[in-house]
Design a protein around this motif. Structure first.
Motif, PDB file in Angstrom:
ATOM      1  N   ARG A   1      -7.072   0.668   1.812  1.00 37.59           N
ATOM      2  CA  ARG A   1      -7.794  -0.398   1.095  1.00 37.59           C
ATOM      3  C   ARG A   1      -9.036  -0.831   1.873  1.00 37.59           C
ATOM      4  NH1 ARG A   1      -4.153   1.347  -1.632  1.00 37.59           N
ATOM      5  NH2 ARG A   1      -2.539   0.156  -2.699  1.00 37.59           N
TER       6      ARG A   1
ATOM      7  N   LYS B   1       0.209  15.459  -4.311  1.00 37.08           N
ATOM      8  CA  LYS B   1       1.306  14.557  -3.980  1.00 37.08           C
ATOM      9  C   LYS B   1       1.637  14.546  -2.505  1.00 37.08           C
ATOM     10  CE  LYS B   1       2.607  14.657  -8.516  1.00 37.08           C
ATOM     11  NZ  LYS B   1       3.512  14.118  -9.480  1.00 37.08           N
ATOM     12  N   LYS B   2       0.864  15.291  -1.721  1.00 40.43           N
ATOM     13  CA  LYS B   2       1.109  15.284  -0.290  1.00 40.43           C
ATOM     14  C   LYS B   2      -0.179  14.878   0.398  1.00 40.43           C
ATOM     15  CE  LYS B   2       4.476  18.922   0.307  1.00 40.43           C
ATOM     16  NZ  LYS B   2       4.693  20.165   1.017  1.00 40.43           N
ATOM     17  N   PHE B   3      -0.032  14.249   1.567  1.00 41.05           N
ATOM     18  CA  PHE B   3      -1.231  13.819   2.280  1.00 41.05           C
ATOM     19  C   PHE B   3      -2.101  15.021   2.625  1.00 41.05           C
ATOM     20  CE2 PHE B   3      -3.571  12.036   5.912  1.00 41.05           C
ATOM     21  CZ  PHE B   3      -4.026  10.873   5.323  1.00 41.05           C
TER      22      PHE B   3
ATOM     23  N   ALA C   1       0.821  -1.214   0.000  1.00 47.00           N
ATOM     24  CA  ALA C   1       0.000   0.000   0.000  1.00 47.00           C
ATOM     25  C   ALA C   1       0.854   1.261   0.000  1.00 47.00           C
ATOM     26  CB  ALA C   1      -0.926  -0.009   1.207  1.00 47.00           C
ATOM     27  N   GLN C   2       2.044   1.172   0.603  1.00 49.41           N
ATOM     28  CA  GLN C   2       2.883   2.372   0.702  1.00 49.41           C
ATOM     29  C   GLN C   2       3.480   2.782  -0.630  1.00 49.41           C
ATOM     30  OE1 GLN C   2       5.842   1.512   3.585  1.00 49.41           O
ATOM     31  NE2 GLN C   2       4.333   1.325   5.214  1.00 49.41           N
TER      32      GLN C   2
ATOM     33  N   ASN D   1      10.426  17.551  -0.100  1.00 51.81           N
ATOM     34  CA  ASN D   1       9.106  17.892  -0.619  1.00 51.81           C
ATOM     35  C   ASN D   1       8.665  17.004  -1.765  1.00 51.81           C
ATOM     36  OD1 ASN D   1       8.384  20.008   1.120  1.00 51.81           O
ATOM     37  ND2 ASN D   1       9.892  21.306   0.101  1.00 51.81           N
ATOM     38  N   ARG D   2       9.449  15.996  -2.032  1.00 49.54           N
ATOM     39  CA  ARG D   2       9.061  15.088  -3.114  1.00 49.54           C
ATOM     40  C   ARG D   2       8.005  14.119  -2.617  1.00 49.54           C
ATOM     41  NH1 ARG D   2      13.424  13.783  -6.448  1.00 49.54           N
ATOM     42  NH2 ARG D   2      12.132  12.111  -7.259  1.00 49.54           N
ATOM     43  N   CYS D   3       7.263  13.580  -3.597  1.00 47.82           N
ATOM     44  CA  CYS D   3       6.206  12.636  -3.255  1.00 47.82           C
ATOM     45  C   CYS D   3       6.811  11.260  -3.003  1.00 47.82           C
ATOM     46  CB  CYS D   3       5.211  12.562  -4.399  1.00 47.82           C
ATOM     47  SG  CYS D   3       3.869  11.441  -4.090  1.00 47.82           S
ATOM     48  N   TYR D   4       6.415  10.652  -1.902  1.00 47.34           N
ATOM     49  CA  TYR D   4       7.010   9.385  -1.500  1.00 47.34           C
ATOM     50  C   TYR D   4       6.926   8.323  -2.591  1.00 47.34           C
ATOM     51  CZ  TYR D   4       7.907   5.217   1.258  1.00 47.34           C
ATOM     52  OH  TYR D   4       8.422   4.051   1.717  1.00 47.34           O
ATOM     53  N   ARG D   5       5.772   8.264  -3.266  1.00 47.21           N
ATOM     54  CA  ARG D   5       5.589   7.172  -4.240  1.00 47.21           C
ATOM     55  C   ARG D   5       6.457   7.347  -5.474  1.00 47.21           C
ATOM     56  NH1 ARG D   5      -0.533   8.786  -6.046  1.00 47.21           N
ATOM     57  NH2 ARG D   5      -0.019  10.921  -6.556  1.00 47.21           N
ATOM     58  N   GLU D   6       6.996   8.576  -5.667  1.00 47.41           N
ATOM     59  CA  GLU D   6       7.813   8.804  -6.854  1.00 47.41           C
ATOM     60  C   GLU D   6       9.307   8.660  -6.589  1.00 47.41           C
ATOM     61  OE1 GLU D   6       6.488  12.544  -8.271  1.00 47.41           O
ATOM     62  OE2 GLU D   6       4.535  11.751  -8.864  1.00 47.41           O
TER      63      GLU D   6
ATOM     64  N   GLU E   1       6.411  14.624   5.383  1.00 46.20           N
ATOM     65  CA  GLU E   1       5.276  14.161   6.185  1.00 46.20           C
ATOM     66  C   GLU E   1       5.564  12.784   6.785  1.00 46.20           C
ATOM     67  OE1 GLU E   1       1.130  15.903   4.482  1.00 46.20           O
ATOM     68  OE2 GLU E   1       2.252  14.666   3.093  1.00 46.20           O
ATOM     69  N   VAL E   2       6.179  11.926   5.954  1.00 46.04           N
ATOM     70  CA  VAL E   2       6.493  10.575   6.424  1.00 46.04           C
ATOM     71  C   VAL E   2       7.528  10.643   7.555  1.00 46.04           C
ATOM     72  CG1 VAL E   2       7.516   8.368   5.766  1.00 46.04           C
ATOM     73  CG2 VAL E   2       5.943   9.502   4.224  1.00 46.04           C
TER      74      VAL E   2
ATOM     75  N   ASP F   1       2.305   3.349  -3.468  1.00 47.34           N
ATOM     76  CA  ASP F   1       1.670   4.452  -4.188  1.00 47.34           C
ATOM     77  C   ASP F   1       0.930   5.384  -3.231  1.00 47.34           C
ATOM     78  OD1 ASP F   1      -0.002   2.136  -3.939  1.00 47.34           O
ATOM     79  OD2 ASP F   1      -1.544   3.238  -5.004  1.00 47.34           O
ATOM     80  N   PHE F   2       1.611   5.744  -2.165  1.00 48.87           N
ATOM     81  CA  PHE F   2       0.974   6.583  -1.147  1.00 48.87           C
ATOM     82  C   PHE F   2       1.258   8.058  -1.426  1.00 48.87           C
ATOM     83  CE2 PHE F   2      -0.085   8.284   2.908  1.00 48.87           C
ATOM     84  CZ  PHE F   2      -0.966   7.388   3.463  1.00 48.87           C
ATOM     85  N   PRO F   3       0.230   8.883  -1.528  1.00 46.15           N
ATOM     86  CA  PRO F   3       0.476  10.298  -1.784  1.00 46.15           C
ATOM     87  C   PRO F   3       0.858  11.037  -0.505  1.00 46.15           C
ATOM     88  CG  PRO F   3      -1.867   9.908  -1.697  1.00 46.15           C
ATOM     89  CD  PRO F   3      -1.211   8.592  -1.441  1.00 46.15           C
ATOM     90  N   ALA F   4       2.131  11.067  -0.202  1.00 48.20           N
ATOM     91  CA  ALA F   4       2.588  11.816   0.963  1.00 48.20           C
ATOM     92  C   ALA F   4       3.964  12.349   0.637  1.00 48.20           C
ATOM     93  CB  ALA F   4       2.645  10.912   2.193  1.00 48.20           C
ATOM     94  N   SER F   5       4.304  13.504   1.159  1.00 51.12           N
ATOM     95  CA  SER F   5       5.643  14.010   0.913  1.00 51.12           C
ATOM     96  C   SER F   5       6.604  13.316   1.865  1.00 51.12           C
ATOM     97  CB  SER F   5       5.697  15.518   1.119  1.00 51.12           C
ATOM     98  OG  SER F   5       5.550  15.812   2.482  1.00 51.12           O
TER      99      SER F   5
END
Lengths: 236, 298
Positions: free
Chosen positions: B39, B217-219, A80-81, A128-133, A90-91, A83-87
């Motif tokens: 999910r 792209k951020k939560f 699940a992580q 500041n990058r997106c984690y999933r990328e 934040e993580v 493709d998670f939209p978080a910077s």
């Protein structure tokens, strides 16, 4: 000064013993590597050390100076992580959450600690990058930074280098060594990679449904089980 | 346009519906981000079917629909969560089991009491006339509670959504927060169900989150964006349904689909190129803009 003492501990899932006969201790400042084949009970033991799983037999004594909220943990990544939209920031900041207790928001100090760990791991350009990328190695660094945000005295790592290429793997090992030596953090790591384990760690715990070796890395190389397992690695 | 809106809001029942609807849309979109990422989308769907069953029973007993539904749906949320956490039972199958059972019970109760009539249709697909004054008061109170708890526990919800094991390992009681998410979802669903319909309410949870995830792209931006998208879509949907006399629930969902497609299309706009053409180059900063993150080929 022993942080963790394991006395004849066993772990079981629904009555089936996964790993038994665990007798070892982790002292402050140690770098312990837990090795063994798949299904030998490594990850289960980490869960036990974190207090997420209760031993079915025996005891695990955790020193008073080691509070759960001060243990850094770097788990294996979940699907699940990916493709998670978080910077990344934040993580990383979420590593401070355990120490916040019931207080809902982060303080300036928490942010400062997060910034410090970002600098320490050299990932300022990722914040500041997106984690999933991020690439696999970058994601692992972010997760390591998060674990460091939570860390007080003990850092537990569950296969931190799984799926990484040799160069990135080496970098990550050097980072972990730095954390151990310079910050004085006790490191307990699960790994498949016996060669690096012997190279970087000072203690080895070898599991195969039971404890078949515990001692210093040099003794491990001389022992029968160590030589056999390291020889066997080439075939994998 | 202004005249149409003025005319629309001269009807008290519409004002009530819009106020409650906007609050529900807001709550649903916030919770939706977490549910979709964990999910757990199916839990929302399962709960709405349970809500349908309880609504039918409440009507048959002549009781206040919300006061009967909320405790039962909360209970269902508890069980659904337990089921999906227990790896021994296949979670999705169990949810399907529970949702179809409640649907069947609901239909049976309705047909035995009032007979199969427009009531069933209203429950399944929603009706804007469903809100009484008492309902509005209760809905507003509950929606404010849901919003308050979400804002208060935002960081914890993020941690539990992103990585439950880590959260648990560092001493966050993730079970508690999972339960909180499920309970807040249950309340939101019951509140919005009669307007949106049991079959359509889960769209309010899933669509805004997925839509904003196309671009953000951020939560934090995903959460804020889905709240904005959700309330806007709801409002547009209600206005369209008023002007064209279409069913409210379906209209709202259609607007949501349009938003989703729009955001999906915007993804393919080469933001970086546009930016470099029309704006002077800038070295650092610009954290929140989607155009500052180029896709990395790894």
């Amino acid at each position: 000064m022993a942080l963790i003492v394991c006395q004849d501990a066993s772990f079981a899932y629904e009555g089936n013993t996964v790993v038994s006969g665990l007798n070892f201790e982790v002292n402050s400042g140690d770098y312990l590597c837990i090795v063994g084949e798949n299904g030998s009970g490594k990850s289960t033991l980490i869960k036990g050390l974190l207090g997420l799983k209760v031993p079915s037999d025996g005891r695990i004594l955790i020193s008073d100076e080691l509070k759960t909220s001060e243990t850094g943990y770097m788990p294996q990544q979940t699907a699940a992580q990916k493709d998670f939209p978080a910077s990344a920031y934040e993580v990383i900041l979420s590593g401070r959450l355990g120490s916040r207790g019931i207080k809902p928001y982060y303080s300036r100090k928490d942010r400062a600690i997060a910034e410090e760990n970002i600098r320490r791991l050299g990932i300022a350009d990722l914040r500041n990058r997106c984690y999933r990328e991020l690439s696999g190695g970058q994601q692992q660094r972010v997760l390591l930074a998060r674990a460091l945000c939570a860390v007080g005295k003990l850092l537990l790592l569950d296969e931190p280098v799984a799926g990484l290429d040799p160069v990135v793997t080496q970098e990550l090992y050097l980072l972990i060594e730095k954390i151990n030596k310079e910050m004085g953090v006790t490191v307990v790591m699960v790994s498949h990679d016996v060669r690096s384990a012997v190279k970087f760690a000072d203690h080895i715990l070898h599991l195969r449904q039971e404890q078949i070796f515990f001692g210093s890395a040099e003794d491990y190389m001389k022992s029968g089980v160590g030589a056999e397992f390291m020889g066997g690695v080439n075939e994998l | 346009m202004i005249d149409t809106l003025r005319e629309m809001f001269s009807y008290t029942f519409l004002v009530r519906a819009v106020v409650v609807g906007l609050l529900v849309a807001l709550c649903a979109s916030l919770l939706g981000v977490s549910l979709v990422l964990k999910r757990y989308s199916m839990i929302g769907d399962g709960l709405s079917h349970v809500g349908f069953g309880t609504l039918a029973i409440a009507t048959a007993m002549n009781a206040a629909p919300l006061t009967v539904s909320i405790p039962i749906v909360l209970l269902a949320a508890f069980f659904l969560l337990r089921i999906s956490e227990n790896s021994k039972i296949k979670g999705d199958a169990a949810i399907a089991l529970i949702s179809t059972s409640s649907l069947a019970i609901g239909v049976m109760v309705i047909s035995l009491t009032t007979g199969m009539n427009t009531d069933v249709c209203n429950y399944l697909f929603g009706s804007i006339l469903a809100m009484s004054n008492d309902d509005v008061t209760l809905s507003i109170i509950l929606a404010v509670v849901v919003l308050g708890l979400f804002v208060l526990f935002y960081n914890k919800i993020f941690a539990v959504t992103f990585d439950e094991t880590f959260a648990r390992a560092t001493g966050v009681r993730s079970g508690l927060y999972n339960m909180l998410i499920a309970f807040l979802t249950a309340i939101t669903i019951v509140l919005g169900m009669r307007m949106m319909g049991a079959l359509l309410i889960s769209s309010l949870i899933i669509f805004p989150a997925l839509t904003s995830m196309r671009l953000c792209k951020k939560f934090k931006t995903v959460t804020v964006c889905s709240a904005i998208v959700s309330t806007l879509c709801f409002f547009c949907g209600v206005v369209i349904s008023y002007i064209k006399a279409t069913p409210t629930g379906a209209s709202v969902v259609l607007v949501n689909i349009a938003a989703f497609l729009l955001f999906s299309a915007l993804r393919y706009v080469p933001w970086a190129k546009l930016k470099s053409r029309f704006l002077p180059p800038k070295e650092t900063g610009m954290p929140d803009r989607p155009d500052s993150h180029e896709r990395e080929v790894s």
